[in-house]
Scaffold this motif. Structure first.
Motif, mmCIF file in Angstrom:
data_model
loop_
_atom_site.group_PDB
_atom_site.id
_atom_site.type_symbol
_atom_site.label_atom_id
_atom_site.label_comp_id
_atom_site.label_asym_id
_atom_site.label_seq_id
_atom_site.Cartn_x
_atom_site.Cartn_y
_atom_site.Cartn_z
ATOM 1 N N HIS A 212 0.843 -1.205 0.000
ATOM 2 C CA HIS A 212 0.000 0.000 0.000
ATOM 3 C C HIS A 212 0.878 1.256 0.000
ATOM 4 O O HIS A 212 0.625 2.211 -0.736
ATOM 5 N N ARG A 213 1.923 1.238 0.807
ATOM 6 C CA ARG A 213 2.817 2.419 0.869
ATOM 7 C C ARG A 213 3.536 2.614 -0.465
ATOM 8 O O ARG A 213 3.720 3.750 -0.913
ATOM 9 N N HIS A 221 -0.039 10.144 -3.521
ATOM 10 C CA HIS A 221 -1.249 10.445 -2.750
ATOM 11 C C HIS A 221 -1.020 10.036 -1.300
ATOM 12 O O HIS A 221 -0.424 8.976 -1.046
ATOM 13 N N ILE A 222 -1.509 10.855 -0.374
ATOM 14 C CA ILE A 222 -1.702 10.328 0.966
ATOM 15 C C ILE A 222 -3.076 9.648 0.981
ATOM 16 O O ILE A 222 -3.878 9.847 0.059
ATOM 17 N N ASP A 223 -3.331 8.867 2.030
ATOM 18 C CA ASP A 223 -4.554 8.048 2.018
ATOM 19 C C ASP A 223 -5.809 8.878 1.734
ATOM 20 O O ASP A 223 -6.682 8.449 0.975
ATOM 21 N N PRO A 227 -9.193 8.064 -4.201
ATOM 22 C CA PRO A 227 -10.636 8.166 -4.444
ATOM 23 C C PRO A 227 -11.455 7.188 -3.601
ATOM 24 O O PRO A 227 -12.655 7.379 -3.430
ATOM 25 N N TYR A 228 -10.814 6.150 -3.076
ATOM 26 C CA TYR A 228 -11.466 5.198 -2.161
ATOM 27 C C TYR A 228 -10.348 4.447 -1.460
ATOM 28 O O TYR A 228 -9.193 4.481 -1.910
ATOM 29 N N GLY A 229 -10.686 3.795 -0.346
ATOM 30 C CA GLY A 229 -9.662 3.071 0.403
ATOM 31 C C GLY A 229 -9.095 1.940 -0.439
ATOM 32 O O GLY A 229 -9.842 1.117 -0.980
ATOM 33 N N ASN A 230 -7.783 1.904 -0.579
ATOM 34 C CA ASN A 230 -7.152 0.844 -1.374
ATOM 35 C C ASN A 230 -7.510 -0.541 -0.849
ATOM 36 O O ASN A 230 -7.491 -0.775 0.357
#
Ligand code: GLY
Ligand code: MN
Ligand code: MN
Length: 456
Positions: A212-213, A221-223, A227-230
């Motif tokens: 994810h990082r 992008h920061i979280d 556009p939506y939670g990965n």
């Protein structure tokens, strides 16, 4: 900091001579025409669009991440500009009441610059007390579009989100302007860069958290900007449709990786899913079959196609994949009728996408807001419209091992069609989903996602 624009790696978007700058005037003309029509039908003279207010956590003084009103965001790429207003009166330059508070605790929005700025009569206000004087005096002739948690933010406007106007605007938003499509092309490129980085991290046996990082770093992008939670799912986690946990440790054995992650450019989203096998040939073959099936569905797209029929067609195609890969026995129609395909593929084929990843208007037949229901037995289908040129949407078939759903088939005619040994084989791999974003054309479609992967 730029005025509320999420920073970009190749940040040339603010230049009026950039591609977005060239396309933006056409976009704002289309928005004006939609609002002219919505106002006329609503018997109103002004549309006041509120960006939104920060929401504070219970018993505390910290805000949840701010999410701008998508109506506001589609006028201008200002995703981080709370407590601001656009006032649109037909025939006049839209006014942007730009809230730039005196605040030494936080970074406040910078001065308004960018390709979009010359299209507004911009009034910078340092205090909420300055706003009322800049709104139309005839508040009974205004409609307000936005989320109003505090009546003070409505400034006496009583018609908040009237259904007539909102239905017109939402229905129209199903068709994208050239500017919007270009934003989404760029968002797709940005997302594709993240996917490449994520796959590399997976090959190096990174944990979900580390993958994810790597993704966020690659898309810059920061979280809160995603556009939506990965969804970053290793092994059996791929079967959890909205898996958003991030295990901090890699699993003992790497088998599979399903990643559903997007990116934004100027507010517009991409929504991309890919699935990988670490080194298992049988699972790799299943992914290949699903990829081929996904492309076959994409190949059927064109203006005039009924998305409900496409969804049901996808179930039949999935039936063939289940048979060919040994997960089920029988013919595709039987597997569809007995519920076998739905147990393996329990979500919709896709949805509209734009300034919201699940864009509004997917179920509406007309600007009056008449609803087109999903086909019976497929309640989660978010898009039921007949496709039109310049709609943007996702195609995201999946095949998962969800015990909760498969167990429901026991004792029904479906039970004998499932190969339970093959089910045991698939369980540790979770599942497969392949998701692209496409723009519908008169005789086919433009695949924003595949083009983006090809370009990087
Ligand atoms: N990532 C959410 C979706 O695919 O709809
Ligand atoms: Mn999607
Ligand atoms: Mn997705």
């Amino acid at each position: 900091m730029k005025q509320g624009i999420i920073p970009d790696m190749n940040d040339d978007y603010s230049d009026k001579n950039s591609r977005l700058g060239v396309l933006y005037p056409g976009h704002i003309e289309a928005l004006k025409a939609r609002h002219d029509h919505a106002l006329l039908k609503s018997g109103a003279s002004h549309a006041v669009i509120f960006s939104g207010s920060p929401k504070v956590t219970f018993l505390d003084d910290m805000s949840y991440p701010f999410v701008a009103n998508p109506h506001f965001l589609s006028w201008a790429p200002l995703g981080c500009l709370p407590l601001s207003y656009i006032v649109y009166t037909p025939g006049e330059t839209p006014r942007l009441i730009y809230y730039q508070p005196h605040d030494y605790w936080h970074v406040v929005p910078g001065d308004p610059v960018g390709y979009w700025a010359p299209h507004f009569d911009i009034r910078i206000v340092p205090s909420m007390d300055d706003i009322a004087a800049l709104l139309p005096k005839d508040s009974d002739k205004c409609i307000l579009i936005g989320e109003i948690d505090d009546a003070a933010h409505a400034f006496g406007i009583e018609r908040v989100n009237p259904a007539m106007a909102v239905n017109i605007l939402h229905f129209a938003r199903g068709i994208k302007t050239e500017y919007e499509v270009e934003c989404m092309r760029l968002a797709s490129r940005r997302g594709a860069r993240g996917h490449v980085a994520a796959e590399a991290a997976f090959r190096e046996r990174a944990s979900e958290f580390e993958i994810h990082r790597a993704y966020c770093h690659a898309v810059s992008h920061i979280d809160n900007e995603l556009p939506y939670g990965n969804i970053v799912a290793l092994n059996s986690h791929g079967a959890v449709l909205h898996y958003t946990n991030l295990d901090r440790e890699p699993p003992d054995e790497m088998r599979s990786f399903l990643i559903d992650a997007g990116a934004r450019v100027c507010g517009y989203a991409s929504d991309i899913t890919r699935t990988y096998s670490f080194d298992d040939a049988r699972f790799a073959e299943l992914i290949e079959r699903m990829d081929a099936m996904q492309l076959e569905i994409v190949g059927k797209l064109r203006a005039g196609v009924d998305y409900r029929e496409l969804h049901v067609d996808a179930h039949r195609m999935l039936g063939d994949v289940l048979v060919d890969t040994g997960l089920a026995h029988g013919d595709a129609d039987t597997l569809l009728e007995t519920g076998v395909t739905s147990a393996f593929f329990p979500h919709g084929l896709g949805h509209l996408i734009g300034v919201q990843v699940h864009d509004v208007g997917g179920h509406t037949q007309n600007e009056s807001g008449t609803i087109i229901d999903p086909p019976s037995g497929h309640p989660f289908l978010r898009l039921t419209r007949v496709l039109e040129e310049n709609m943007t949407l996702t195609i995201e078939p999946g095949l998962y091992l969800i015990d909760m759903l498969l167990e429901d088939l026991r004792g029904t005619p479906a039970e004998s069609h499932v190969d339970w040994n093959a089910v045991d084989w698939l369980r540790p791999f979770g599942g497969v989903r392949i998701e692209d974003d496409v723009r519908v054309t008169l005789d086919g479609c433009e695949n924003l996602t595949r083009d983006a992967f090809a370009a990087i």
